[in-house]
Scaffold this active site. Structure first.
Site, PDB file in Angstrom:
ATOM      1  N   GLY A 156      -0.260   4.480  -0.041  1.00  5.82           N
ATOM      2  CA  GLY A 156      -1.054   5.669   0.293  1.00  5.82           C
ATOM      3  C   GLY A 156      -0.270   6.509   1.290  1.00  5.82           C
ATOM      4  O   GLY A 156       0.960   6.401   1.382  1.00  5.82           O
ATOM      5  N   PHE A 157      -0.985   7.332   2.044  1.00  7.64           N
ATOM      6  CA  PHE A 157      -0.281   8.198   2.999  1.00  7.64           C
ATOM      7  C   PHE A 157       0.562   7.388   3.976  1.00  7.64           C
ATOM      8  O   PHE A 157       1.710   7.703   4.235  1.00  7.64           O
ATOM      9  CB  PHE A 157      -1.286   9.026   3.792  1.00  7.64           C
ATOM     10  N   GLY A 158      -0.041   6.330   4.536  1.00  9.81           N
ATOM     11  CA  GLY A 158       0.654   5.550   5.562  1.00  9.81           C
ATOM     12  C   GLY A 158       1.861   4.814   4.999  1.00  9.81           C
ATOM     13  O   GLY A 158       2.985   4.961   5.473  1.00  9.81           O
TER      14      GLY A 158
ATOM     15  N   ASP B 149      -6.073   3.433   7.635  1.00 14.97           N
ATOM     16  CA  ASP B 149      -7.511   3.145   7.695  1.00 14.97           C
ATOM     17  C   ASP B 149      -7.810   1.683   7.994  1.00 14.97           C
ATOM     18  O   ASP B 149      -8.940   1.350   8.350  1.00 14.97           O
ATOM     19  CB  ASP B 149      -8.171   3.510   6.352  1.00 14.97           C
TER      20      ASP B 149
ATOM     21  N   GLY C 266       0.834  -1.201   0.000  1.00 15.90           N
ATOM     22  CA  GLY C 266       0.000   0.000   0.000  1.00 15.90           C
ATOM     23  C   GLY C 266       0.867   1.250   0.000  1.00 15.90           C
ATOM     24  O   GLY C 266       1.681   1.447   0.912  1.00 15.90           O
TER      25      GLY C 266
ATOM     26  N   GLU D 235     -17.842  18.188   1.150  1.00 14.47           N
ATOM     27  CA  GLU D 235     -16.995  18.716   0.080  1.00 14.47           C
ATOM     28  C   GLU D 235     -17.568  18.393  -1.300  1.00 14.47           C
ATOM     29  O   GLU D 235     -17.562  19.227  -2.202  1.00 14.47           O
ATOM     30  CB  GLU D 235     -15.563  18.203   0.240  1.00 14.47           C
TER      31      GLU D 235
ATOM     32  N   ALA E 148      -5.736  11.243   6.985  1.00 13.43           N
ATOM     33  CA  ALA E 148      -4.337  11.237   6.575  1.00 13.43           C
ATOM     34  C   ALA E 148      -3.349  11.478   7.713  1.00 13.43           C
ATOM     35  O   ALA E 148      -2.338  10.763   7.799  1.00 13.43           O
ATOM     36  CB  ALA E 148      -4.136  12.260   5.455  1.00 13.43           C
TER      37      ALA E 148
END
Lengths: 440, 440
Positions: B19-21, B305, B17, B176, B321
């Site tokens: 992503g941010f992590g 997440d 993964g 949003e 995030a």
């Protein structure tokens, strides 16, 4: 809708196709006393000359496309219809799109070109061209996935296929794609992989005729060839392709194993000629009268890549943007003149020259007496392309993207989109797998 | 590959993964004496907070995504693998991706979240969320096609459905999206159509709880609600959805006919918990130990997440995030410390506050003692989002896109891509068809 019985009805003009030709007609009719409907199967106008840059991950689709509605929004007489035309009923004077029927008094068909495979339609499955945004993002995906797969491919023969890219067709399109592919492999991807060396990717440009860029003069064709070879592209002229399949390309004397074949070798007209039952040339282009109308149908016009128009020497005009735009201006003026009861002399084309770019800093330009190659030509190419983009925003974005790519060698749109790639099934767990953990 | 028998083998770290992590762990391990492999099913890192802007045609996918290889190219110890993980073999210590097996000494699972439908998985066909680029471009296509179809729709009931957009879920994501939809309909598309008036499009935001943005304080929830209502969004709180189908949404007391339902109401963890057979919470998140490892597997970490981590008050940390990034930094440091023979105290989260934007000029910010709403909050939101984007180029591009949209109200990525839309089949040729040629 109540109609005043003595108010004259406005002429209904329908334009099919919002490319260079159709959009030029539409904009030139902005203030005409008509009701205009523009029909296109996409909601955007596409700046096709830069499509190869979407395919090679340098630009995003939105950088070179603008919604048709936005382009025409200031024209109160214009209406835009997103639909796929399926035929023309010349008896009732209606365009047919599925079950929808759009009546016209004047009809302009500017439906462009499709790829042609010279009788080898089965090659289309393996050698795709780029004509639409979805073609370009699909090719981008194919190219980037080839590098990803090669990174973890054990079989050197398969790796060779994944890292070989063959472009068929040495006209401006093929030359531009080959140059951009070389930039992508040798610069943008150069240090991103650990097992493979993308700078060793093989890029082959194949042309059946004796030289690249046949519309240019010989010395410019030579300049283009040299520039490509400096970028590491293998140029093969006077070479015919005998077969394309999923594992390679067959030439008269050899076979090149590849998983990516890009078609830039032939186009044919859209189906407009079939819709009309009109006389067409071998590429399917409609043989129009000197006023660009269809013989027998003075109120139906065909222009752009779909039309066969002869120049002063009797040769058919090429399928390039300036031709479509000049024809579009003429047809718009002719329609307005005819509505007012007058007429115009036949259409005459004025050639504004040709341009082709090769990678990052080289190009060739042939314009009236001007012959340029190298850096200066490249600057001119860039300025011209930016100028002709529709919309200030797109011009700014593309200019900045190019400035970025020039300075950083990075390409701004290196995304693999679309369905998640299925991992290749590997049954062996040979020494290659440990390479994942080699100290690089 | 010859190995020197007395040279210590470097620890093999595998991160699933990017992503941010996952990316935070990878970057923090840049100089560690390890062999790092980053595995992701996409070739790019996606800045998810701005994905709704791709869905509402304000940004292009490439503006918010960067190739993982480019981000990590300077790290000689890192290797990137494009693959879809299918399981973990904890006995042999290998990650399984199809037939591929990737051995690890340390494993980090940062596989993010998927949408959850609270037991109504059949709703997913009608109410899609946006988690990936392809989700976003598919929703963009759906929204823009809805307006195109409404333009030529005769049946007023169907036209009403096409011009109604329902967003389910009043958290930051739903707020949003609702604001961006309102901007799209009321500004960007406002003058582009002739038969319909996009400014009359109905945008409904539905929240089951008593207020929007439950993580914010009440007065900020109220400010957000007012801003949305000023943009013409219908806000329905304390309203549960009882059913979703292809023609609308059923609430307890009424039914809203719509062809576009956007899901922003629930997420669940990725399948990482299933791969491990570990204990999970009701959302599928793995209940990790205080050092973020999986109980029983001290060398396997789960973060972001997909992890259930408790804060000082015993409440699980949200799927945002900053949580993933702080956890990522911790895990990277912990791995390096353990390799060197040491250890660290348990993970502790420091809350940097929350932000949500509403349309063009309004936002709410809650950070330590700072409470902001309105224009100042919006500036802060914009600056923070641009700052956290990966890569200078993306920051510049997004900043310019936003400046453009702010000044011109136009949205830069209004393209309908994907398969050519089939024209709707119409059998009647009623008065609506002549409207094509009305004087606008």
């Amino acid at each position: 809708m109540t109609e005043l019985s003595d108010a004259p009805k406005r002429a209904r003009v329908v334009i099919v196709g919002a490319g260079f030709g159709g959009l030029t007609v539409a904009k030139a009719l902005a203030k005409a006393p008509i009701d205009l409907t523009v029909v296109d199967q996409h909601n955007y106008h596409l700046f096709q000359p830069l499509l190869y840059q979407v395919a090679t991950a340098a630009l995003s689709p939105a950088d070179i496309a603008s919604p048709i509605r936005t382009i025409l929004k200031g024209q109160r007489n214009s209406s835009v219809l997103l639909a796929k035309v399926t035929g023309i009923d010349t008896n009732s004077g209606e365009v047919m799109a599925g079950d929808r029927r759009i009546p016209y008094d004047y009809l302009v068909l500017a439906t462009g070109a499709r790829h042609a495979y010279f009788g080898h339609d089965d090659w289309e499955a393996y050698a795709k061209g780029i004509k639409t945004i979805d073609d370009a993002t699909a090719l981008r995906r194919k190219i980037l996935l080839a590098f990803e797969r090669a990174e973890f491919e054990h079989d050197p023969v398969e790796r060779g296929r994944l890292l070989a890219f063959v472009i068929i067709g040495g006209g401006a399109t093929g030359v531009e794609i080959a140059g951009a592919m070389a930039e992508l492999a040798r610069k943008a991807l150069a240090v991103d992989f650990r097992s493979i060396d993308p700078t060793n990717a093989r890029i082959v440009l194949i042309e059946a005729g004796p030289r690249l860029l046949p519309v240019f003069e010989e010395h410019l064709s030579e300049a283009a060839r040299r520039s490509l070879e400096e970028l590491g592209v293998e140029v093969r002229v006077s070479t015919a392709v005998t077969d394309c399949d999923e594992a390679g390309v067959s030439l008269a004397d050899q076979r090149i194993g590849t998983r990516t074949i890009i078609w830039a070798a032939g186009v044919q007209a859209s189906r407009a000629g079939q819709w009309l039952g009109a006389e067409t040339d071998r590429a399917g282009r409609v043989k129009v009268a000197p006023d660009l109308s269809v013989p027998g149908y003075p109120n139906i016009f065909v222009l752009g890549d779909t039309a066969h128009v002869r120049d002063m020497d009797g040769k058919p005009l090429p399928g390039v943007a300036p031709v479509a735009k000049q024809e579009g201006k003429y047809v718009a003026e002719l329609i307005q003149t005819r509505i007012a009861g007058g007429d115009l002399p036949p259409f005459r084309y004025r050639d504004p020259g040709s341009l082709a770019t090769i990678g990052r800093k080289k190009a060739v330009v042939q314009f009236r007496r001007l012959r340029l190659s190298g850096y200066l030509a490249w600057w001119l190419w860039s300025v011209a392309h930016i100028y002709f983009l529709i919309g200030f925003r797109n011009r700014l974005v593309v200019a900045m993207n190019w400035a970025w790519t020039y300075v950083s060698f990075q390409r701004g749109a290196r995304l693999i989109t679309g369905p998640d790639p299925e991992p290749e099934i590997r049954t062996d767990k040979g020494p290659g797998m440990e390479r994942l953990h080699e100290v690089a």
